[in-house]
Design a protein around this motif. Structure first.
Motif, PDB file in Angstrom:
ATOM      1  N   PRO A  84      51.744   7.925  31.669  1.00 46.22           N
ATOM      2  CA  PRO A  84      51.429   9.026  32.582  1.00 46.22           C
ATOM      3  C   PRO A  84      51.698   8.674  34.051  1.00 46.22           C
ATOM      4  O   PRO A  84      51.397   7.560  34.497  1.00 46.22           O
ATOM      5  N   ASN A  85      52.297   9.643  34.760  1.00 52.82           N
ATOM      6  CA  ASN A  85      52.588   9.537  36.196  1.00 52.82           C
ATOM      7  C   ASN A  85      53.629   8.479  36.525  1.00 52.82           C
ATOM      8  O   ASN A  85      53.879   8.205  37.708  1.00 52.82           O
ATOM      9  N   SER A  86      54.257   7.876  35.516  1.00 52.21           N
ATOM     10  CA  SER A  86      55.252   6.840  35.809  1.00 52.21           C
ATOM     11  C   SER A  86      56.500   7.417  36.465  1.00 52.21           C
ATOM     12  O   SER A  86      57.256   6.685  37.106  1.00 52.21           O
ATOM     13  N   SER A 128      45.949   8.345  29.084  1.00 52.50           N
ATOM     14  CA  SER A 128      45.040   8.800  30.135  1.00 52.50           C
ATOM     15  C   SER A 128      45.076   7.922  31.377  1.00 52.50           C
ATOM     16  O   SER A 128      44.474   8.280  32.403  1.00 52.50           O
ATOM     17  N   ASP A 132      46.941   5.635  34.571  1.00 49.63           N
ATOM     18  CA  ASP A 132      47.874   5.983  35.647  1.00 49.63           C
ATOM     19  C   ASP A 132      48.884   4.859  35.822  1.00 49.63           C
ATOM     20  O   ASP A 132      48.508   3.700  36.009  1.00 49.63           O
ATOM     21  N   SER A 174      51.596   5.176  38.129  1.00 58.30           N
ATOM     22  CA  SER A 174      52.408   5.696  39.232  1.00 58.30           C
ATOM     23  C   SER A 174      52.798   4.638  40.264  1.00 58.30           C
ATOM     24  O   SER A 174      53.666   4.889  41.093  1.00 58.30           O
ATOM     25  N   LYS A 192      48.590   0.160  40.025  1.00 57.68           N
ATOM     26  CA  LYS A 192      47.969   0.939  38.955  1.00 57.68           C
ATOM     27  C   LYS A 192      48.495   0.505  37.581  1.00 57.68           C
ATOM     28  O   LYS A 192      47.754   0.552  36.589  1.00 57.68           O
TER      29      LYS A 192
END
Length: 441
Positions: free
Chosen positions: A140-142, A339, A341, A343, A347
């Motif tokens: 997620p958010n990568s 779920s 992060d 990014s 993180k």
């Protein structure tokens, strides 16, 4: 570098429909001969030195993830079909110069190890990839991570050809095994799609039924799609089949794919590798020891697998309790991964530590951690070079002469004078202009 492998038990349609396990809601049937499915998650990690030399520390970071669906004919059986559902990279920075994995993505190594192991256990196996570009899948958010390399649609197809060929190079050295490779780029003809693949063993098309008395490519296209083409989760072939009549052929499906969904709006690729033991040796399990004695300790043959399953034979209540415990742990790993992060570098470090802590606590679900082999032959040394698509952190572009730039593979589609409109629903009648109907006998 290491690969962490978590594998669920095989689950049937009835269990999946009544469960709330992650990834197992809804129908899991691939087709009538393979109604049981399990998930296999591969997580690749590497050590990285953090901080200045005088006060350096080492962290273990997640670099790649791969989610496979494996289908079998029975709950205690072995896979006959593998679908690469999701693959992704977290966006950790590039590998240092001189690292043994620099030439090929670590994800390619992990997948080739897995497929080669499965090929030694099974009398027949097929592997399927739907290469479709997306910014992120499993991290997620990568997509916001500036270090992440997100491949274009053409580069993605190019990468998957190379990755599957690396796996095939390992499998073809096994005794009594034959392999066939198929590639389909909807909207492109064979001459364009295969032009830049320096390997005549790749055939254009979907390839289902390729071992049925060794049919020609034309005969494969005339076979019934509903009987041979498996239905995987979130796969364009599944969506295409729903728009076709029951008597549609594989050739009909190939035509429809070019005008529907993701395949009509971007360049996508369907890749299939079909593996089969020689018919005369169907009852003689292939021994992994003949190719890699170290891995043989970790990977039983099909006969050993069945014997182990028969020895357990728990009571129904105990069996359900054990299954629930395994699936709870699987869901815990899967939910945590989706779920967190990814990014930024900091993180990623935090998320990686959280995932590794969960892995250390696993007690029921099948889990192992192995060093990622760095001595796998590079496919660049041979004449040859997929589930859903991968946004892989490919450390180096394919070498010249193996798979050249596939810009020639993907010709720009010429605008049509009369665009074809294909509704999402409405049945086969809506596609009569696309699929040529068969004449009555």
């Amino acid at each position: 570098m290491q690969v962490h492998e978590i594998v669920t038990p095989f689950v049937g349609p009835a269990e999946a429909e009544t469960s709330d396990w992650a990834d197992f809601s809804g129908s899991v049937s691939c087709e009538t001969d393979a109604p049981f499915v399990r998930r296999r998650l591969l997580l690749v990690t590497r050590q990285q030195v953090m901080g200045p030399d005088s006060d350096a520390s080492t962290s273990t970071l997640l670099t790649h993830a791969l989610l496979l669906c494996e289908y079998a004919a029975s709950k205690d059986g072995l896979p006959i079909r593998v679908y690469v559902e999701k693959a992704d990279s977290s966006g950790v920075g590039p590998l240092p110069q001189g690292h043994p994995h620099l030439r090929i993505s670590p994800l390619a190594h992990a997948l080739s190890n897995c497929l080669a192991t499965l090929a030694t256990q099974c009398s027949s196996l097929s592997v399927h990839v739907f290469a479709r570009p997306q910014p992120q899948y499993l991290f997620p958010n990568s997509a916001s991570n500036t270090n992440k390399r997100i491949l274009s649609d053409t580069k993605l197809a190019q990468w998957w050809v190379k990755v599957l060929s690396l796996a095939v190079n390992r499998i073809q050295v096994l005794p009594r095994v034959r392999v066939k490779k198929f590639l389909l780029v909807p909207g492109q003809d064979a001459s364009h799609a295969l032009k830049h693949i320096a390997d005549p063993s790749w055939t254009y098309g979907l390839g289902f039924g390729c071992f049925d008395s060794n049919p020609s490519h034309q005969k494969i296209e005339s076979m019934l799609a509903a009987k041979l083409v498996p239905q995987f989760p979130d796969d364009a072939k599944t969506k295409g089949l729903r728009l076709l009549p029951k008597d549609a052929t594989i050739g009909d499906l190939q035509e429809v794919l070019a005008a529907t969904g993701e395949c009509a709006t971007s360049v996508t690729g369907f890749l299939g590798v079909f593996i089969e033991k020689s018919p005369a040796d169907k009852n003689d399990p292939i021994s992994l020891a003949s190719t890699n004695p170290v891995e043989a300790k970790h990977n039983p043959t099909s006969e050993q697998h069945k014997a182990s399953a028969n020895n357990e034979n728990p009571a129904p209540a105990e069996e359900q309790e054990t299954l629930d415990a395994k699936m709870r742990e699987w869901s815990q790993v899967r939910s945590a991964l989706m779920s967190l992060d990814f990014s930024s570098f900091d993180k990623i470090e935090t998320a990686s530590a959280a995932i590794l802590d969960i892995l250390k606590s696993l007690k029921h679900v099948q889990y192992k951690c192995l060093d990622l082999n760095s001595d796998i032959p590079d496919s660049d040394q041979t004449s040859s070079t997929n589930g859903q698509a991968v946004q892989a952190e490919c450390a180096l572009a394919p070498a010249a002469g193996l798979v050249n730039n596939l810009q020639g593979l993907v010709k720009k589609r010429k605008p049509q004078a009369t665009p074809v409109s294909v509704p999402v629903s409405g049945g086969a009648n809506d596609l009569q202009g696309l699929v040529k109907r068969k004449k009555n006998a």
